[in-house]
Design an enzyme around this catalytic site. Structure first.
Site, mmCIF file in Angstrom:
data_model
loop_
_atom_site.group_PDB
_atom_site.id
_atom_site.type_symbol
_atom_site.label_atom_id
_atom_site.label_comp_id
_atom_site.label_asym_id
_atom_site.label_seq_id
_atom_site.Cartn_x
_atom_site.Cartn_y
_atom_site.Cartn_z
ATOM 1 N N GLU A 100 0.820 -1.209 0.000
ATOM 2 C CA GLU A 100 0.000 0.000 0.000
ATOM 3 C C GLU A 100 0.850 1.255 0.000
ATOM 4 O O GLU A 100 2.009 1.253 0.408
ATOM 5 C CB GLU A 100 -0.915 -0.007 1.221
ATOM 6 C CG GLU A 100 -0.152 0.013 2.509
ATOM 7 C CD GLU A 100 -1.007 -0.401 3.696
ATOM 8 O OE1 GLU A 100 -1.957 -1.176 3.504
ATOM 9 O OE2 GLU A 100 -0.697 0.044 4.790
ATOM 10 N N CYS A 113 3.309 8.323 1.160
ATOM 11 C CA CYS A 113 3.935 7.336 2.036
ATOM 12 C C CYS A 113 4.013 6.019 1.256
ATOM 13 O O CYS A 113 2.988 5.517 0.791
ATOM 14 C CB CYS A 113 3.045 7.215 3.270
ATOM 15 S SG CYS A 113 3.459 5.877 4.356
ATOM 16 N N CYS A 120 6.428 -7.398 6.749
ATOM 17 C CA CYS A 120 7.615 -6.945 7.480
ATOM 18 C C CYS A 120 8.004 -8.040 8.459
ATOM 19 O O CYS A 120 7.149 -8.664 9.078
ATOM 20 C CB CYS A 120 7.320 -5.651 8.230
ATOM 21 S SG CYS A 120 8.783 -4.961 9.043
ATOM 22 N N CYS A 124 6.973 -5.774 15.180
ATOM 23 C CA CYS A 124 6.645 -4.804 16.247
ATOM 24 C C CYS A 124 5.216 -5.077 16.720
ATOM 25 O O CYS A 124 4.312 -5.276 15.905
ATOM 26 C CB CYS A 124 6.786 -3.374 15.747
ATOM 27 S SG CYS A 124 8.454 -3.018 15.145
ATOM 28 N N CYS A 127 2.025 -2.971 15.537
ATOM 29 C CA CYS A 127 1.938 -2.645 14.107
ATOM 30 C C CYS A 127 1.232 -3.758 13.337
ATOM 31 O O CYS A 127 1.605 -4.925 13.434
ATOM 32 C CB CYS A 127 3.345 -2.430 13.568
ATOM 33 S SG CYS A 127 3.425 -2.291 11.770
ATOM 34 N N GLY A 171 6.730 -2.386 5.704
ATOM 35 C CA GLY A 171 8.088 -2.889 5.615
ATOM 36 C C GLY A 171 9.118 -2.011 6.303
ATOM 37 O O GLY A 171 8.865 -0.864 6.642
ATOM 38 N N GLU A 172 10.273 -2.607 6.529
ATOM 39 C CA GLU A 172 11.392 -1.889 7.137
ATOM 40 C C GLU A 172 12.400 -1.581 6.019
ATOM 41 O O GLU A 172 13.101 -2.469 5.541
ATOM 42 C CB GLU A 172 12.014 -2.763 8.234
ATOM 43 C CG GLU A 172 13.356 -2.306 8.748
ATOM 44 C CD GLU A 172 13.429 -0.824 9.117
ATOM 45 O OE1 GLU A 172 12.545 -0.323 9.825
ATOM 46 O OE2 GLU A 172 14.388 -0.153 8.669
ATOM 47 N N SER A 201 12.181 6.028 7.105
ATOM 48 C CA SER A 201 11.844 5.744 8.498
ATOM 49 C C SER A 201 12.334 4.345 8.847
ATOM 50 O O SER A 201 12.071 3.389 8.113
ATOM 51 C CB SER A 201 10.323 5.830 8.673
ATOM 52 O OG SER A 201 9.956 5.476 9.985
ATOM 53 N N SER A 224 11.949 5.271 14.464
ATOM 54 C CA SER A 224 10.761 4.883 15.232
ATOM 55 C C SER A 224 11.227 4.479 16.617
ATOM 56 O O SER A 224 11.685 3.365 16.829
ATOM 57 C CB SER A 224 10.048 3.722 14.522
ATOM 58 O OG SER A 224 9.511 4.189 13.308
ATOM 59 N N HIS A 226 9.598 5.191 19.986
ATOM 60 C CA HIS A 226 8.439 4.673 20.727
ATOM 61 C C HIS A 226 8.659 4.409 22.217
ATOM 62 O O HIS A 226 7.693 4.211 22.951
ATOM 63 C CB HIS A 226 7.868 3.409 20.075
ATOM 64 C CG HIS A 226 7.548 3.588 18.632
ATOM 65 N ND1 HIS A 226 6.835 4.655 18.148
ATOM 66 C CD2 HIS A 226 7.882 2.850 17.540
ATOM 67 C CE1 HIS A 226 6.726 4.558 16.841
ATOM 68 N NE2 HIS A 226 7.353 3.487 16.430
ATOM 69 N N CYS A 343 0.022 2.452 9.043
ATOM 70 C CA CYS A 343 0.957 1.448 8.593
ATOM 71 C C CYS A 343 0.349 0.044 8.500
ATOM 72 O O CYS A 343 -0.013 -0.557 9.500
ATOM 73 C CB CYS A 343 2.107 1.447 9.590
ATOM 74 S SG CYS A 343 3.366 0.240 9.339
HETATM 75 N N1 SAH Z 1 9.389 0.030 9.328
HETATM 76 C C1 SAH Z 1 9.599 1.437 9.398
HETATM 77 C C2 SAH Z 1 8.705 2.225 8.478
HETATM 78 C C3 SAH Z 1 7.288 1.759 8.335
HETATM 79 S S1 SAH Z 1 6.277 1.928 9.771
HETATM 80 C C4 SAH Z 1 9.476 1.920 10.810
HETATM 81 O O1 SAH Z 1 9.002 1.168 11.660
HETATM 82 O O2 SAH Z 1 9.890 3.042 11.064
HETATM 83 C C5 SAH Z 1 5.912 3.667 9.728
HETATM 84 C C6 SAH Z 1 5.558 4.250 11.076
HETATM 85 O O3 SAH Z 1 4.251 3.810 11.477
HETATM 86 C C7 SAH Z 1 6.511 3.865 12.180
HETATM 87 O O4 SAH Z 1 6.902 4.992 12.932
HETATM 88 C C8 SAH Z 1 5.662 2.918 12.998
HETATM 89 O O5 SAH Z 1 6.112 2.855 14.301
HETATM 90 C C9 SAH Z 1 4.288 3.523 12.858
HETATM 91 N N2 SAH Z 1 3.187 2.628 13.231
HETATM 92 C C10 SAH Z 1 3.108 1.315 13.065
HETATM 93 N N3 SAH Z 1 1.938 0.836 13.537
HETATM 94 C C11 SAH Z 1 1.265 1.896 14.016
HETATM 95 C C12 SAH Z 1 -0.020 2.053 14.628
HETATM 96 N N4 SAH Z 1 -0.815 1.020 14.834
HETATM 97 N N5 SAH Z 1 -0.396 3.297 15.006
HETATM 98 C C13 SAH Z 1 0.414 4.357 14.796
HETATM 99 N N6 SAH Z 1 1.624 4.266 14.214
HETATM 100 C C14 SAH Z 1 2.045 3.053 13.833
HETATM 101 FE FE1 SF4 Z 2 7.871 -3.349 10.446
HETATM 102 FE FE2 SF4 Z 2 7.867 -0.696 10.940
HETATM 103 FE FE3 SF4 Z 2 5.700 -2.217 11.448
HETATM 104 FE FE4 SF4 Z 2 7.860 -2.494 12.963
HETATM 105 S S1 SF4 Z 2 6.593 -0.653 12.785
HETATM 106 S S2 SF4 Z 2 6.636 -4.171 12.104
HETATM 107 S S3 SF4 Z 2 9.480 -2.188 11.486
HETATM 108 S S4 SF4 Z 2 6.600 -1.806 9.449
#
Ligand code: SAH
Ligand code: SF4
Length: 364
Positions: A100, A113, A120, A124, A127, A171-172, A201, A224, A226, A343
């Protein structure tokens, strides 16, 4: 299109390599190098969607080119439009994988974005993409083609030009380094998208941060974070075990020392999990040390956990503690809530509905 199409994808080649490849191709056919330049222009400036669009190329050359190469564009699976203008595309790749991208209009900015992987592997716990597990890496062409197709859609729908690009979809990015690094070069040198308007990111892939630090262009980096506390961060981000925060911060120092590129900390506020005000001073020290900007993001609830977003007054208090300690902080508005524009969410829903996929992180 067959998944194992032998034709190579011209969209995934960096400008120099593309030029060389095409010059070789035309030379072998006894044609002059300007034919290669024509094709390169069609791709980067003319937005050709296929070889057929390259109308100033003789028909015979178009046929030969189309037999050897393709411009591999994704198909639209779903478009969802939020009442706030946010628009989310779910793209179907040539082998059926779904990724997406999200267009987010804000004032005179239009941010796109994009995804760097299908799924991924990082797992996390907050996510949706993480819960869906890893499917595969995207190629540089598949990353760039999200930009091309979204830009086209945005123009047709009257959104205007894309002004900012963030690698914050599925994805990362720094776990798919080769393709992501290449896609950055293609976007910057080929499509002339300014490096300072592109943000990668990462959840903290140290070698990738160091590689990005060494690049001469001024791509931006978001970490990221957190949680400023290692034990808490480990609960949210399994990668913390592999690359603990002190190592990540060291790599960020290298990035910062390379100059001119301000780092952002992403901090998703989850109610009762990582929003205790006692965490803010430690976060402030980290941010000040790196001159980082802090983005407080409202948590977007996911189907796999009963966590909720922190209440606005708690977020505001957290932000105030940071500000009082001299940190630049922004509280992000939730965008596209009605279309699950966070995400990995649209794909996660599609997977739950289509495949009944509800495993633990990384179990798919
Ligand atoms: N993998 C990379 C980039 C994709 S995630 C990373 O983790 O940085 C993009 C952003 O969305 C990250 O900052 C992630 O922590 C955040 N994210 C993931 N799940 C989320 C959720 N449920 N609510 C808010 N932000 C979220
Ligand atoms: Fe992957 Fe980013 Fe989601 Fe973590 S927050 S699972 S690194 S997409």
């Amino acid at each position: 299109m067959p998944p194992d199409s032998p034709r190579s994808d011209l969209l995934g080649l960096e400008p120099d390599l593309l030029q060389q490849e095409l010059e070789r191709f035309f030379a072998a056919r006894g044609k002059p190098p300007f034919r290669a330049r024509q094709v390169v222009r069609w791709i980067f400036e003319g937005d050709a969607q296929g070889v057929d669009d390259m109308t100033d190329l003789p028909l015979e050359e178009r046929k030969a080119l189309a037999a050897a190469y393709e411009l591999r564009e994704p198909e639209v699976d779903t478009v969802a439009r939020s009442s706030d203008g946010t628009a989310k595309h779910l793209w179907r790749l040539h082998d059926g994988e779904l990724v997406e991208s999200v267009l987010i209009p804000a004032g005179d900015r239009l941010t796109l974005c994009i995804s760097s992987q299908a799924g991924c592997a990082m797992g996390c716990t907050f996510c949706a993409t993480g819960w869906g597990g890893f499917r595969r890496h995207l190629t540089a062409g598949e990353i760039v083609s999200q930009f091309r197709a979204s830009r086209r859609w945005a123009a047709e729908e009257g959104y205007g030009p894309i002004t900012n690009l963030v690698y914050m979809g599925m994805g990362e990015p720094l776990a798919n380094r080769e393709a992501v690094m290449s896609s950055l070069t293609i976007l910057n040198q080929g499509y002339r998208f300014g490096a300072r308007r592109i943000t990668v990111s990462t959840v903290g892939v140290v070698p990738g941060i160091r590689e990005l630090a060494r690049r001469p262009e001024q791509f931006r980096l978001a970490l990221s974070l957190h949680a400023p506390d290692e034990a808490l961060r480990r609960e949210l981000i399994p990668l913390e075990k592999r690359w603990p925060l002190p190592e990540v911060l060291d790599a960020l120092r290298e990035f910062d020392a390379a100059g001119g590129k301000r780092i952002t900390f992403e901090y998703t506020m989850i109610d009762g999990v990582n929003d205790d005000p006692s965490l803010a001073p430690r976060l402030a020290t980290m941010a000040r040390d790196l001159r980082a900007f802090v983005n407080l993001i409202p948590f977007n609830p996911i189907p796999y956990r009963d966590w909720g977003a922190s209440p606005p007054d708690r977020v505001a208090h957290f932000a105030r503690v940071l500000e009082e300690r001299g940190v630049d902080v922004a509280v992000r508005e939730p965008r596209g809530r009605d279309i699950d524009a966070a995400c990995g969410q649209l794909r996660a829903h599609a997977l739950v509905q289509v495949e009944g996929r509800r495993g633990a992180p990384g179990t798919t």
